[in-house]
Scaffold this motif. Structure first.
Motif, PDB file in Angstrom:
ATOM      1  N   MET A  61      28.182  29.659 -33.779  1.00  0.00           N
ATOM      2  CA  MET A  61      27.094  30.309 -33.059  1.00  0.00           C
ATOM      3  C   MET A  61      27.199  31.820 -33.236  1.00  0.00           C
ATOM      4  N   ILE A  62      26.047  32.473 -33.371  1.00  0.00           N
ATOM      5  CA  ILE A  62      26.001  33.934 -33.359  1.00  0.00           C
ATOM      6  C   ILE A  62      26.054  34.381 -31.898  1.00  0.00           C
ATOM      7  N   PRO A  63      27.125  35.052 -31.484  1.00  0.00           N
ATOM      8  CA  PRO A  63      27.277  35.352 -30.056  1.00  0.00           C
ATOM      9  C   PRO A  63      26.256  36.370 -29.562  1.00  0.00           C
ATOM     10  N   GLU A  64      25.780  36.140 -28.354  1.00  0.00           N
ATOM     11  CA  GLU A  64      24.821  37.068 -27.749  1.00  0.00           C
ATOM     12  C   GLU A  64      25.493  38.067 -26.821  1.00  0.00           C
ATOM     13  N   GLN A  65      26.783  37.874 -26.556  1.00  0.00           N
ATOM     14  CA  GLN A  65      27.503  38.838 -25.721  1.00  0.00           C
ATOM     15  C   GLN A  65      28.904  39.077 -26.284  1.00  0.00           C
ATOM     16  N   CYS A  66      29.342  40.318 -26.206  1.00  0.00           N
ATOM     17  CA  CYS A  66      30.707  40.682 -26.579  1.00  0.00           C
ATOM     18  C   CYS A  66      31.190  41.740 -25.595  1.00  0.00           C
ATOM     19  N   VAL A  67      32.435  41.597 -25.157  1.00  0.00           N
ATOM     20  CA  VAL A  67      33.049  42.554 -24.234  1.00  0.00           C
ATOM     21  C   VAL A  67      34.388  42.993 -24.816  1.00  0.00           C
ATOM     22  N   PHE A  68      34.619  44.298 -24.853  1.00  0.00           N
ATOM     23  CA  PHE A  68      35.933  44.794 -25.277  1.00  0.00           C
ATOM     24  C   PHE A  68      36.292  46.025 -24.455  1.00  0.00           C
ATOM     25  N   GLN A  69      37.594  46.320 -24.440  1.00  0.00           N
ATOM     26  CA  GLN A  69      38.084  47.462 -23.686  1.00  0.00           C
ATOM     27  C   GLN A  69      38.603  48.535 -24.638  1.00  0.00           C
ATOM     28  N   ALA A  70      38.414  49.768 -24.242  1.00  0.00           N
ATOM     29  CA  ALA A  70      38.894  50.904 -25.023  1.00  0.00           C
ATOM     30  C   ALA A  70      39.805  51.765 -24.149  1.00  0.00           C
ATOM     31  N   GLY A 112      41.283  47.121 -26.983  1.00  0.00           N
ATOM     32  CA  GLY A 112      41.951  45.948 -26.445  1.00  0.00           C
ATOM     33  C   GLY A 112      41.303  44.659 -26.909  1.00  0.00           C
ATOM     34  N   VAL A 113      41.610  43.581 -26.239  1.00  0.00           N
ATOM     35  CA  VAL A 113      41.135  42.248 -26.619  1.00  0.00           C
ATOM     36  C   VAL A 113      39.614  42.191 -26.585  1.00  0.00           C
ATOM     37  N   ILE A 114      39.048  41.585 -27.630  1.00  0.00           N
ATOM     38  CA  ILE A 114      37.603  41.419 -27.736  1.00  0.00           C
ATOM     39  C   ILE A 114      37.235  39.989 -27.359  1.00  0.00           C
ATOM     40  N   HIS A 115      36.291  39.848 -26.439  1.00  0.00           N
ATOM     41  CA  HIS A 115      35.786  38.535 -26.041  1.00  0.00           C
ATOM     42  C   HIS A 115      34.335  38.426 -26.477  1.00  0.00           C
ATOM     43  N   GLY A 116      34.050  37.473 -27.354  1.00  0.00           N
ATOM     44  CA  GLY A 116      32.667  37.315 -27.793  1.00  0.00           C
ATOM     45  C   GLY A 116      32.435  35.967 -28.438  1.00  0.00           C
ATOM     46  N   GLY A 117      31.522  35.185 -27.855  1.00  0.00           N
ATOM     47  CA  GLY A 117      31.154  33.916 -28.452  1.00  0.00           C
ATOM     48  C   GLY A 117      31.984  32.759 -27.949  1.00  0.00           C
ATOM     49  N   LEU A 118      31.339  31.586 -27.882  1.00  0.00           N
ATOM     50  CA  LEU A 118      32.009  30.380 -27.419  1.00  0.00           C
ATOM     51  C   LEU A 118      32.397  29.456 -28.565  1.00  0.00           C
ATOM     52  N   LYS A 119      31.596  29.451 -29.642  1.00  0.00           N
ATOM     53  CA  LYS A 119      31.843  28.557 -30.774  1.00  0.00           C
ATOM     54  C   LYS A 119      31.699  29.335 -32.067  1.00  0.00           C
ATOM     55  N   VAL A 120      32.474  28.963 -33.058  1.00  0.00           N
ATOM     56  CA  VAL A 120      32.461  29.688 -34.320  1.00  0.00           C
ATOM     57  C   VAL A 120      31.139  29.513 -35.062  1.00  0.00           C
TER      58      VAL A 120
END
Length: 422
Positions: free
Chosen positions: A288-297, A278-286
């Motif tokens: 920046m190297i994001p420190e968190q990512c959340v996705f659904q399977a 499903g939708v991947i959520h990770g990072g606030l600004k392009v």
């Protein structure tokens, strides 16, 4: 009344059946949010006009469940449950692609009825209600009994609908066997379905400025690596599938039917788990190297494969991903289910479908989930015979009028025959 007379009566009433379906479609019931009060009001009005007694059982105020039951006067016999749901897929805010007045129009172009939920599953639910009404009028001729449940909350887990009703009173609403009209295609009687394992993965790692990629891999890139590893769950095979069922599902006529109804390649997916991300959520600004990512399977489990086997496989993968954790979405996760495809009700349904359509349906499992699983979990055989799944959940979702009327006929004469001969 014999079958031929009942079929003739259903056909002569076709205009009123079409009008009832249109009225049900015109009552919005998207889930989420899951409010089915408008469509429940339409169905209640229909039952009152037919002088059919019913109750409204509520676990959650905006999610009513309409139930009715009666006993035949011709002697003892089995109890048949008839079930359908009122909630439908959501439609979003942009309705510009919908023809004929939008997703709740119920428009009749002479060939099909348009609107969200016509396929999944207002046409099927209305067909079951109409069939039940005919059977109620014939109750003096029937043995056994019938229980009708028209429920909410199928699309989001059944906690306020079928699952709750069966947990509250299995004997009353479960019956000895169940018939359902989810979209399955007139070429099939469905005796089982895949299960689901819904998971949320969370990655916590070191972040950094986008210019310093030497300092951190980043949560999003780690997610990409992990997703590629997770694809390996599709190599797992069922370990608890009876050999007779396995061999049956390899028959050419069974595979051809599955591919015809659900699309080419569907037969290959029946006995394998499939993975969707499903939708991947990770990072606030392009930058920046994001420190968190959340996705659904969303992993679909074939019959004969337990979730624990897949979770063991995933846990092994995560040994190489110490920054990853997961949770299981319990409400959306359910085991696969199946029952005896040769049960007398299934055979009767196949016979009656052949009489109505001229083509004998083939027993197959489904790829998607239905409320039938809750009956099967309690040891009650449950079978699906419904309209084609084509256009389900799409813009301009629509059901063919003749398919809808065929389902009305098949459900009515199946239960008539089953409760006249047992």
């Amino acid at each position: 009344m014999d079958r031929e007379s009942l079929l003739h009566l259903i056909e002569s009433d076709r205009n009123s059946h079409i009008a009832f379906l249109q009225e049900v479609v015109q009552a919005p019931s998207p889930n989420p949010p899951g409010d089915t009060t408008q469509v429940a009001s339409v169905i209640s009005k229909f039952l009152r006009e037919k002088n059919i007694p019913f109750d409204t059982l509520v676990y959650k105020d905006e999610c009513p469940n309409i139930v009715s039951e009666f006993s035949g006067a011709a002697g003892t016999g089995p109890r048949v449950a008839m079930n359908g749901h009122m909630d439908v897929f959501p439609v979003g805010n942009d309705h510009s692609g919908w023809k004929h007045g939008g997703p709740w129009s119920g428009y009749n172009d002479g060939n099909a009825i348009y609107g969200r939920g016509t396929v999944d599953m207002k046409a099927g639910t209305v067909a079951s209600i109409i069939a039940y009404a005919y059977l109620y009028s014939l109750r003096d001729k029937l043995k056994g009994s019938i229980a009708l449940s028209v429920v909410s909350d199928e699309e989001t887990g059944g906690r306020h609908g079928s699952r709750w009703l069966l947990d509250t009173s299995k004997e009353q609403w479960g019956g000895d066997c169940m018939i359902n009209a989810e979209p399955g295609g007139l070429q099939s009687v469905r005796f089982g379905e895949k299960g689901s394992l819904r998971m949320t993965f969370t990655i916590h790692t070191k972040g950094a400025h986008g210019a310093y990629t030497n300092l951190a891999e980043g949560a999003n890139f780690m997610a990409i690596r992990l997703i590629n590893e997770l694809k390996s769950v599709e190599s797992i095979r069922p370990t608890d599938l009876p050999p007779t069922v396995h061999d049956y599902l390899q028959r050419p006529e069974v595979r051809d039917t599955i591919n015809t109804i659900m699309g080419q390649g569907a037969a290959d997916n029946v006995l394998v788990p499939t993975l969707n991300i499903g939708v991947i959520h990770g990072g606030l600004k392009v930058n920046m190297i994001p420190e968190q990512c959340v996705f659904q399977a969303d992993i679909r489990l074939p019959i004969g494969l337990k979730a624990e086997t897949v979770l063991d496989h995933i846990d092994t993968i995560l040994l190489s991903f110490p920054d990853v954790s997961y949770t299981i979405q319990r409400e959306a996760s359910n085991p696969a289910s199946f029952c005896d495809a040769n049960h007398p009700l299934a055979q009767t349904m196949a016979n009656m479908a052949e009489e109505v359509t001229g083509k004998r349906p083939v027993a197959i499992p489904g790829l998607g989930a239905t409320d039938c699983k809750f009956w099967r979990y309690k040891g009650i055989p449950a079978f699906v015979y419904g309209v084609s799944p084509q256009s389900m959940g799409t813009e301009n979702e629509r059901v063919l009028i003749e398919e809808f009327l065929s389902v009305v006929k098949v459900h009515a004469i199946t239960v008539l025959e089953y409760l006249s001969t047992r």
